[in-house]
Design an enzyme around this catalytic site. Structure first.
Site: not given
Length: 294
Positions: A220, A260
């Site tokens: 991210k 994740r």
């Protein structure tokens, strides 16, 4: 289908959830696994690298992404879920639609990962209750086209905890069993970089909600600063993998239920190291107590 041996120690450590984006436009690997065969092969690779679960999604949630139709999401996701589940692999479906979740569970998915926490589709929580399936409820405020307009908090930790508590209450009221609920703070979703770091540092507060916690930080944009060294390009998501592994290690050591990730091997190693250290710490404490009694 070539099979791989499933991990046998998953109950004792942080779960590693490998991401399979069956999309042409995901921020990290959009288009690489858009075709069913490529997605299934990717699932096999992730399991060989040490994944415990495979999270299959057919709709990008990157900032600015437009929603796809229900029919398109079903066409992308269901054949992949079905093929992987038929091979004996534990599959999670990443969807905000109850209809997609229903067909994915029928095809063999064992977890529903709803990034909207049941807010995007009013039928989701009733379905989760009826299906009695494990679900991930993420902190969410708006769809991808608008989520960056909602990065305003009095206290990001207090507000996210309160809003997640609200989603838990809604899920329980709909009939979802408490033991089926996993929470996700939604790093990067309606949060700027500083807010995402604050939430990551607040894992103990998130655990106080009383539910397992899934951490999804992989690649991210808030990791760009941590990835800006050497030959890494912080603007390239894949060049954030080492920073992602470091976050996985922090999360695993901090007691997260799962992480994740796009690249599995580093996170799998972090999970096992954290479990081994936790076991050794417990044993050392026991030995110390006994020594003190002598």
């Amino acid at each position: 289908m070539t099979t791989v041996q499933l991990p046998t120690d998953t109950a004792q450590r942080c779960q590693v959830m490998g991401i399979i984006n069956v999309t042409p436009d995901s921020f990290s690997d959009g288009g690489r696994f858009h075709e069913v065969d490529a997605a299934v092969r990717r699932g096999l690779e992730l399991m060989r690298d040490g994944a415990d679960l495979l999270d299959v999604g057919g709709e990008s949630t990157r900032p600015g992404a437009q929603r796809v139709s229900e029919a398109e999401e079903l066409a992308r996701v269901i054949p992949v879920v079905e093929a992987l589940a038929r091979g004996g692999f534990p599959v999670s479906v990443d969807t905000m639609r109850a209809s997609v979740a229903e067909q994915a569970v029928a095809a063999g998915a064992v977890i529903v990962n709803d990034v909207s926490g049941g807010l995007a589709d009013p039928e989701m929580l009733p379905f989760l209750a009826e299906a009695d399936v494990t679900c991930v409820l993420m902190h969410w405020r708006a769809h991808s086209t608008r989520m960056d307009d909602f990065c305003f908090y009095d206290s990001v930790v207090d507000d996210v905890c309160a809003e997640l508590h609200g989603r838990v209450e809604a899920a329980l009221a709909a009939g979802v069993r408490a033991e089926r609920i996993v929470l996700d703070p939604g790093l990067g979703f309606a949060k700027n970089a500083s807010q995402s770091w604050e939430l990551l540092a607040a894992l103990p507060r998130l655990h106080e909600l009383g539910f397992p916690v899934l951490v999804g930080a992989s690649r991210k944009r808030f990791l760009a600063e941590a990835a800006a060294y050497g030959r890494r390009d912080p603007d390239v998501p894949a060049d954030r993998d080492e920073a992602s592994d470091a976050v996985a290690a922090v999360a695993a050591a901090g007691g997260a239920w799962g992480v994740r990730v796009h690249s599995v091997s580093g996170a799998a190693a972090a999970s096992r190291v954290a479990a081994r250290l936790r076991a050794s710490t417990a044993a050392t404490g026991l030995v110390g107590a006994r020594a003190g009694e002598r």
